[in-house]
Design a protein around this motif. Structure first.
Motif, mmCIF file in Angstrom:
data_model
loop_
_atom_site.group_PDB
_atom_site.id
_atom_site.type_symbol
_atom_site.label_atom_id
_atom_site.label_comp_id
_atom_site.label_asym_id
_atom_site.label_seq_id
_atom_site.Cartn_x
_atom_site.Cartn_y
_atom_site.Cartn_z
ATOM 1 N N VAL A 115 -1.165 1.497 -6.952
ATOM 2 C CA VAL A 115 -2.067 2.461 -7.612
ATOM 3 C C VAL A 115 -3.493 2.250 -7.112
ATOM 4 O O VAL A 115 -4.263 3.212 -6.975
ATOM 5 N N ALA A 116 -3.837 1.012 -6.795
ATOM 6 C CA ALA A 116 -5.168 0.710 -6.246
ATOM 7 C C ALA A 116 -5.202 0.840 -4.727
ATOM 8 O O ALA A 116 -6.124 0.325 -4.083
ATOM 9 N N ALA A 117 -4.181 1.522 -4.159
ATOM 10 C CA ALA A 117 -4.107 1.770 -2.715
ATOM 11 C C ALA A 117 -3.903 0.490 -1.916
ATOM 12 O O ALA A 117 -4.315 0.399 -0.762
ATOM 13 N N GLY A 118 -3.264 -0.514 -2.545
ATOM 14 C CA GLY A 118 -2.959 -1.749 -1.837
ATOM 15 C C GLY A 118 -1.489 -1.823 -1.468
ATOM 16 O O GLY A 118 -0.741 -0.849 -1.604
ATOM 17 N N PHE A 119 -1.075 -3.000 -0.999
ATOM 18 C CA PHE A 119 0.289 -3.184 -0.523
ATOM 19 C C PHE A 119 0.610 -4.667 -0.597
ATOM 20 O O PHE A 119 -0.270 -5.503 -0.367
ATOM 21 N N ASP A 120 1.854 -5.014 -0.915
ATOM 22 C CA ASP A 120 2.229 -6.423 -0.982
ATOM 23 C C ASP A 120 3.662 -6.594 -0.484
ATOM 24 O O ASP A 120 4.619 -6.318 -1.204
ATOM 25 N N LEU A 121 3.792 -7.030 0.761
ATOM 26 C CA LEU A 121 5.117 -7.257 1.353
ATOM 27 C C LEU A 121 5.642 -8.659 1.091
ATOM 28 O O LEU A 121 6.782 -8.965 1.418
ATOM 29 N N SER A 122 4.821 -9.517 0.497
ATOM 30 C CA SER A 122 5.171 -10.943 0.422
ATOM 31 C C SER A 122 5.985 -11.319 -0.806
ATOM 32 O O SER A 122 6.376 -12.483 -0.951
ATOM 33 N N ILE A 123 6.275 -10.374 -1.696
ATOM 34 C CA ILE A 123 6.819 -10.734 -3.007
ATOM 35 C C ILE A 123 8.171 -11.455 -2.918
ATOM 36 O O ILE A 123 8.435 -12.371 -3.698
ATOM 37 N N VAL A 305 11.828 -2.941 -3.804
ATOM 38 C CA VAL A 305 10.766 -2.722 -4.790
ATOM 39 C C VAL A 305 9.847 -1.576 -4.361
ATOM 40 O O VAL A 305 9.538 -0.679 -5.160
ATOM 41 N N ILE A 306 9.415 -1.581 -3.114
ATOM 42 C CA ILE A 306 8.510 -0.524 -2.643
ATOM 43 C C ILE A 306 9.207 0.833 -2.704
ATOM 44 O O ILE A 306 8.598 1.844 -3.108
ATOM 45 N N THR A 307 10.485 0.879 -2.321
ATOM 46 C CA THR A 307 11.234 2.134 -2.409
ATOM 47 C C THR A 307 11.287 2.636 -3.846
ATOM 48 O O THR A 307 11.038 3.819 -4.117
ATOM 49 N N GLY A 308 11.594 1.742 -4.770
ATOM 50 C CA GLY A 308 11.679 2.153 -6.166
ATOM 51 C C GLY A 308 10.352 2.618 -6.728
ATOM 52 O O GLY A 308 10.285 3.607 -7.463
ATOM 53 N N VAL A 309 9.267 1.927 -6.375
ATOM 54 C CA VAL A 309 7.941 2.294 -6.896
ATOM 55 C C VAL A 309 7.529 3.672 -6.375
ATOM 56 O O VAL A 309 7.023 4.514 -7.135
ATOM 57 N N ILE A 310 7.764 3.941 -5.096
ATOM 58 C CA ILE A 310 7.398 5.247 -4.538
ATOM 59 C C ILE A 310 8.283 6.345 -5.119
ATOM 60 O O ILE A 310 7.809 7.440 -5.455
ATOM 61 N N LEU A 311 9.584 6.073 -5.256
ATOM 62 C CA LEU A 311 10.474 7.062 -5.869
ATOM 63 C C LEU A 311 10.042 7.381 -7.294
ATOM 64 O O LEU A 311 10.236 8.499 -7.774
ATOM 65 N N GLY A 312 9.454 6.407 -7.963
ATOM 66 C CA GLY A 312 9.000 6.629 -9.339
ATOM 67 C C GLY A 312 7.720 7.427 -9.445
ATOM 68 O O GLY A 312 7.240 7.672 -10.568
ATOM 69 N N GLY A 313 7.137 7.834 -8.328
ATOM 70 C CA GLY A 313 5.976 8.716 -8.375
ATOM 71 C C GLY A 313 4.669 8.056 -8.009
ATOM 72 O O GLY A 313 3.638 8.740 -7.948
ATOM 73 N N SER A 315 1.845 6.896 -5.731
ATOM 74 C CA SER A 315 1.447 7.343 -4.406
ATOM 75 C C SER A 315 1.206 6.160 -3.484
ATOM 76 O O SER A 315 0.580 5.174 -3.870
ATOM 77 N N LEU A 316 1.680 6.278 -2.251
ATOM 78 C CA LEU A 316 1.421 5.245 -1.247
ATOM 79 C C LEU A 316 -0.063 5.177 -0.912
ATOM 80 O O LEU A 316 -0.545 4.164 -0.408
ATOM 81 N N TYR A 317 -0.800 6.245 -1.218
ATOM 82 C CA TYR A 317 -2.229 6.315 -0.882
ATOM 83 C C TYR A 317 -3.117 5.971 -2.074
ATOM 84 O O TYR A 317 -4.334 6.067 -1.982
ATOM 85 N N GLY A 318 -2.512 5.582 -3.202
ATOM 86 C CA GLY A 318 -3.276 5.131 -4.349
ATOM 87 C C GLY A 318 -3.714 6.247 -5.271
ATOM 88 O O GLY A 318 -3.679 7.428 -4.920
ATOM 89 N N GLY A 319 -4.128 5.855 -6.483
ATOM 90 C CA GLY A 319 -4.685 6.807 -7.435
ATOM 91 C C GLY A 319 -3.696 7.422 -8.396
ATOM 92 O O GLY A 319 -4.104 8.001 -9.399
ATOM 93 N N TYR A 320 -2.404 7.325 -8.120
ATOM 94 C CA TYR A 320 -1.388 7.931 -8.975
ATOM 95 C C TYR A 320 -0.240 6.950 -9.185
ATOM 96 O O TYR A 320 0.123 6.209 -8.269
ATOM 97 N N GLY A 321 0.364 7.032 -10.363
ATOM 98 C CA GLY A 321 1.531 6.209 -10.633
ATOM 99 C C GLY A 321 1.577 5.763 -12.077
ATOM 100 O O GLY A 321 0.535 5.565 -12.711
ATOM 101 N N VAL A 322 2.788 5.657 -12.611
ATOM 102 C CA VAL A 322 2.998 5.165 -13.971
ATOM 103 C C VAL A 322 4.162 4.182 -13.950
ATOM 104 O O VAL A 322 5.093 4.309 -13.143
#
Length: 375
Positions: A115-123, A305-313, A315-322
């Motif tokens: 949501v903050a337009a970040g990314f975390d591949l290390s989880i 995790v990333i697939t599920g988060v994006i499928l849930g709405g 945005s990969l570009y930040g600013g949107y998501g619940v």
């Protein structure tokens, strides 16, 4: 909360006030003088006879989480029809929910970061590292009681937070892109985990951990209820608190957030620390679930995790998501994996399917973003 966009022709900025954090279900209302275009729009809505509540419900049903919930139901029905004696059984559904609970905890942290337009591949690697820290700590403390398990939990959380703080420091202070930073820590955390164990898994021998695995509450293990608590708290904080609103603003426009007085760097470090802490918690949950460190079993966690988060709405570009959307979205890859296993499909095809689903989800996200820009 405000959202600021720059007018390319005039070189000025336009301010928009929103009554709540931007999300799929939120209404963003432009600030216009009384009697202006906004007033005309209100009059038009009133004339159409459609209430604000009806429009909100209609928008909710047309949101990404609603669509993904329909997709999830269709997938469940198809796999149930293909394997009526295996897939829809109580035992398999319980197994599916338990497996999902671990990645669901990590997906809450990923939602905050994205949501903050970040990314975390290390989880996934942080999960393994945290689990090994927990086992080592419990062995060092000794004993079989819940106090030993609590010491292991603290070690797992601290291990996860340490990697999260390192990610945040590299992204905000060293200006290393989040993709490169977390790709580096993905390898580093897993490498250190292998060094700590010489590449061998360590089994959990504490009776308290085994008891947590055996005991059920209302038919579900403790880790399922723990993930539900994380989801509820994570969703409420992101949706209703100043911390959550700052996260949305930073994802929408970090420069506007700085001008509004938000300490963007400090906030981003906190978000990566939260993601790391939840990966550490997932590491402890994985120990309870499998009674071993499963070093080689989490290489696909970040993809899932990333697939599920994006499928849930989100945005990969930040600013949107619940977080609610994330809960629905994360069940899609896990149901798909479970269904393919039940169908005796080779495990390699599971990764192929999830990879293409991720590409499709990002493409749909781009289409929605273009539609919002035009609107």
């Amino acid at each position: 909360m405000s959202r600021i966009e720059r007018d390319p022709e005039l070189g000025t900025e336009k301010g928009y006030a929103a009554s709540s954090a931007p999300s799929e279900l939120a209404i963003t209302t432009p600030t216009e003088p009384a009697g202006g275009p906004a007033g005309d729009a209100v009059d038009a809505v009133a004339a159409s006879g459609v209430s604000a509540r009806s429009r909100l419900i209609r928008r909710g049903f047309s949101s990404s989480p609603a669509y993904m919930f329909a997709v999830l139901v269709v997938m469940f029905v198809i796999f149930s029809a293909l394997s009526p004696t295996t897939f829809p059984t109580q035992a398999n559904v319980k197994n599916l929910v338990v497996d999902t609970s671990i990645v669901l905890v990590m997906s809450v942290g990923m939602t905050y970061v994205m949501v903050a337009a970040g990314f975390d591949l290390s989880i996934g690697s942080v999960l393994v590292f945290a689990g090994i820290c927990a086992v080592k700590t419990m062995t060092w403390v000794g004993g079989q009681g819940y106090g030993t398990a609590l010491a292991g939990l603290v070690a797992a959380l601290l291990g996860g937070v340490a990697w999260g703080l390192f990610n945040g420091f590299c992204v905000t202070r060293l200006r290393v892109p989040a993709l490169i930073t977390t790709l580096g820590t993905l390898g580093a955390a897993l490498g250190i985990a292998n060094l700590m164990t010489n590449g061998n898994d360590i089994s959990v021998s504490q009776k308290s951990m085994i008891q947590l695995q055996i005991d059920d509450v209302l038919g579900m293990p403790w880790i399922v209820w723990l993930s539900l608590v994380v989801v509820l708290i994570g969703g409420a904080v992101l949706r209703y608190t100043r911390f959550g609103r700052h996260t949305y603003v930073i994802g929408s426009n970090d420069e506007a957030a700085r001008r509004a007085g938000i300490n963007v760097n400090a906030h981003l470090v906190k978000l990566y620390a939260i993601s790391g802490a939840l990966a550490g918690l997932a590491g402890m949950m994985s120990l309870v679930r499998f009674s071993t460190t499963t070093i080689g079993g989490h290489s696909q966690d970040a993809l899932t995790v990333i697939t599920g988060v994006i499928l849930g709405g989100t945005s990969l570009y930040g600013g949107y998501g619940v977080v609610l959307g994330t809960v629905i979205g994360i069940f899609i890859p896990t149901v798909l994996q479970n269904g393919l296993v039940v169908q005796n499909v080779q495990p390699f095809w599971q990764n192929v399917a999830i990879g293409f689903i991720l590409i499709g989800a990002v493409y749909l996200d781009q289409l929605k973003r273009r539609a919002r820009d035009k609107g």
